[in-house]
Design an enzyme around this catalytic site. Sequence first.
Site, mmCIF file in Angstrom:
data_model
loop_
_atom_site.group_PDB
_atom_site.id
_atom_site.type_symbol
_atom_site.label_atom_id
_atom_site.label_comp_id
_atom_site.label_asym_id
_atom_site.label_seq_id
_atom_site.Cartn_x
_atom_site.Cartn_y
_atom_site.Cartn_z
ATOM 1 N N ASP A 16 51.156 53.308 32.071
ATOM 2 C CA ASP A 16 49.296 53.555 31.303
ATOM 3 C C ASP A 16 49.098 51.875 30.691
ATOM 4 O O ASP A 16 48.592 51.764 30.566
ATOM 5 C CB ASP A 16 49.054 54.642 30.339
ATOM 6 N N LYS A 19 48.395 49.409 35.793
ATOM 7 C CA LYS A 19 48.634 48.410 36.675
ATOM 8 C C LYS A 19 47.852 49.177 37.686
ATOM 9 O O LYS A 19 47.830 48.255 39.217
ATOM 10 C CB LYS A 19 49.818 49.192 37.412
ATOM 11 N N GLY A 43 49.487 58.335 37.362
ATOM 12 C CA GLY A 43 48.141 58.635 38.056
ATOM 13 C C GLY A 43 47.228 56.932 37.086
ATOM 14 O O GLY A 43 47.203 56.540 36.348
ATOM 15 N N HIS A 44 46.829 56.107 38.942
ATOM 16 C CA HIS A 44 46.604 54.810 38.186
ATOM 17 C C HIS A 44 44.573 54.816 38.830
ATOM 18 O O HIS A 44 44.205 55.788 39.884
ATOM 19 C CB HIS A 44 47.186 54.005 39.512
ATOM 20 N N THR A 45 44.241 54.911 37.562
ATOM 21 C CA THR A 45 42.337 54.143 38.085
ATOM 22 C C THR A 45 42.038 52.981 37.870
ATOM 23 O O THR A 45 42.274 52.029 36.978
ATOM 24 C CB THR A 45 42.327 54.977 36.469
ATOM 25 N N GLN A 224 54.950 54.807 35.907
ATOM 26 C CA GLN A 224 55.411 54.506 35.015
ATOM 27 C C GLN A 224 55.078 53.078 34.075
ATOM 28 O O GLN A 224 54.993 51.680 34.809
ATOM 29 C CB GLN A 224 56.392 55.795 35.051
ATOM 30 N N THR A 300 46.737 61.443 34.618
ATOM 31 C CA THR A 300 47.728 62.647 35.345
ATOM 32 C C THR A 300 46.656 63.987 34.366
ATOM 33 O O THR A 300 46.547 65.173 35.151
ATOM 34 C CB THR A 300 48.687 62.458 35.921
ATOM 35 N N THR A 301 47.521 64.024 33.137
ATOM 36 C CA THR A 301 47.328 65.557 32.775
ATOM 37 C C THR A 301 45.892 65.115 31.672
ATOM 38 O O THR A 301 46.352 66.426 30.903
ATOM 39 C CB THR A 301 48.546 65.797 31.801
ATOM 40 N N GLY A 302 45.431 64.593 31.334
ATOM 41 C CA GLY A 302 43.864 64.085 30.533
ATOM 42 C C GLY A 302 44.075 64.049 29.321
ATOM 43 O O GLY A 302 43.926 64.608 28.394
ATOM 44 N N ARG A 305 46.578 60.065 24.420
ATOM 45 C CA ARG A 305 47.169 58.862 24.657
ATOM 46 C C ARG A 305 47.772 58.706 23.125
ATOM 47 O O ARG A 305 46.503 58.117 22.396
ATOM 48 C CB ARG A 305 47.308 58.282 25.345
ATOM 49 N N ASP A 333 39.929 43.985 25.608
ATOM 50 C CA ASP A 333 38.024 44.103 25.074
ATOM 51 C C ASP A 333 38.399 45.267 24.670
ATOM 52 O O ASP A 333 37.478 44.855 23.137
ATOM 53 C CB ASP A 333 37.818 44.337 26.585
ATOM 54 N N SER A 413 43.221 40.798 31.878
ATOM 55 C CA SER A 413 41.510 41.547 32.486
ATOM 56 C C SER A 413 41.070 42.372 30.519
ATOM 57 O O SER A 413 41.247 42.486 29.838
ATOM 58 C CB SER A 413 42.488 42.919 32.637
HETATM 59 P P1 IMP Z 1 57.944 62.807 34.183
HETATM 60 O O1 IMP Z 1 57.847 62.248 34.686
HETATM 61 O O2 IMP Z 1 56.618 64.686 34.136
HETATM 62 O O3 IMP Z 1 59.432 63.854 33.629
HETATM 63 O O4 IMP Z 1 57.427 63.110 32.095
HETATM 64 C C1 IMP Z 1 58.720 62.089 31.698
HETATM 65 C C2 IMP Z 1 57.950 61.445 30.286
HETATM 66 O O5 IMP Z 1 56.889 60.141 31.065
HETATM 67 C C3 IMP Z 1 56.412 61.770 29.664
HETATM 68 O O6 IMP Z 1 56.972 61.337 28.154
HETATM 69 C C4 IMP Z 1 55.192 61.635 30.483
HETATM 70 O O7 IMP Z 1 54.482 62.021 30.039
HETATM 71 C C5 IMP Z 1 55.565 60.335 31.376
HETATM 72 N N1 IMP Z 1 55.208 59.304 32.227
HETATM 73 C C6 IMP Z 1 55.129 60.235 33.715
HETATM 74 N N2 IMP Z 1 54.808 59.527 34.637
HETATM 75 C C7 IMP Z 1 53.727 59.105 33.595
HETATM 76 C C8 IMP Z 1 52.537 57.935 33.976
HETATM 77 O O8 IMP Z 1 52.557 57.640 35.442
HETATM 78 N N3 IMP Z 1 52.175 57.278 33.114
HETATM 79 C C9 IMP Z 1 52.506 57.852 31.761
HETATM 80 N N4 IMP Z 1 54.025 58.463 31.318
HETATM 81 C C10 IMP Z 1 54.220 59.209 32.554
#
Ligand code: IMP
Length: 429
Positions: A16, A19, A43-45, A224, A300-302, A305, A333, A413
């Site tokens: 997060d 990227k 989850g790339h925004t 990630q 991805t999950t809402g 953070r 910012d 940025s």
């Molecule tokens: P998993 O990849 O779903 O197995 O999750 C393992 C850990 O990686 C968890 O703490 C997730 O929240 C974190 N995680 C997986 N993908 C992302 C991402 O794209 N951004 C931030 N955290 C991520």
Amino acid sequence: MEWMGNIVVVGVQWGDEGKGKIVDLLAQEADIVARSQGGANAGHTIFRKDREFVLHLIPCGILYPEKVCILGNGVVIDPKVLFEEIDQLQNYGISVGDRFFISDSAHITLPYHKQVDGARELSRRLGTTQRGIGPTYVDKMGRIGIRTSDLLDFEIFKEKLKKNAEEKNFILREFYKETGWDWQDTLEEFQRYGERLRPWITDTSLLINKALDEGKRILFEGAQGTLLDIDFGTYPYVTTSNASAGGVCTGLGIGPTRIQQVLGVAKAYTTRVGEGPLPTEFSPDLDEMMRIMGREYGATTGRPRRCGWLDALVVRKSVRVNGAESLAITKLDVLDGLERLRICVGYQYRGRTLSEFPNQIEVLQECEPVYEQLEGWQKETRAVRRIEDLPREARKYLNRIEELVGVKISIVSVGPRRDETILLENFHW
Ligand code: IMP
């Protein structure tokens, strides 16, 4: 601008880092954008003309009509999520068409992977995205995984699925006390997926190496972050792939000689979603404020953070592991208006000061951050486009990061939109 070879864009914190925006910015100059690891957990925004796109699987380059996008052998594919994404893009008038390719050796996430991910979370509490990522990679390593090419032959797919059914249902029913999984339903569903995937499935290692031989420019889009890497992250609170730059070679079938540049992306502060240590975590009131200011909710999950101060030990370790030569600092910012800032410059551990990030979680859990304090700035930075126009305190903050981490910053940025960016002199593109 000058092209300096192929580039890896890699997160240097816990994911997060922003990227998506940086890839979107750099993809302008690339012919191909390729992903080498992870799956629908990403989850790339990206903001385009005030429209927000969140991509989980397809590389961000897809938003440009002429860029080729590749999912390499190291990516795990959830066809359902992929098709939802493709349909969503099509609704926006973006066609995936014949410029999208998926490795024939990429592994498929099946319903039982998601079931196991969810069931295991109840006892292990790693805070996964529950997208079935871990169990899919476990099967890959266990040599019982099902790959995209298997979907193209009904008999092969049926055979493999049936073989897995007994074991998976035993684990689900007997160990996790879950309802079982109907392999016949999956067979039909995934046979349909296979037909839809067919035109895109190919030997992407061959494709990408040929493109490289022709002098095509490739941007490797990391997912990630390094602190979530299976080897270099805060194990076991990590994802299951090599999210650091090394994963690009094995996840796409290219040699290290094909990579010329590595750009690390770091947020101006730190966030992490899910469980696991975050030594510089803010106090609850500041945490809440920063989450609102920075819109810090998982794409991805809402999930909210967790937020904290920038940790120089984290970024320095990641720069080293990735061989990053420069950094993109995002969301500067969001720090506007804070009276004082802190950077973590060491850890106190059992009466000693550690100057490097420890690899053992048990050590990390006992560490207390040692902070350096810096003045904040009271001006808005979002409209700034030249480094010299940033408030003096902001420049000091960035300089101090460079000193502590040992590499130069090449991009800053200051907002989610593509143009809300400061490109520095040492940025070569
Ligand atoms: P998993 O990849 O779903 O197995 O999750 C393992 C850990 O990686 C968890 O703490 C997730 O929240 C974190 N995680 C997986 N993908 C992302 C991402 O794209 N951004 C931030 N955290 C991520």
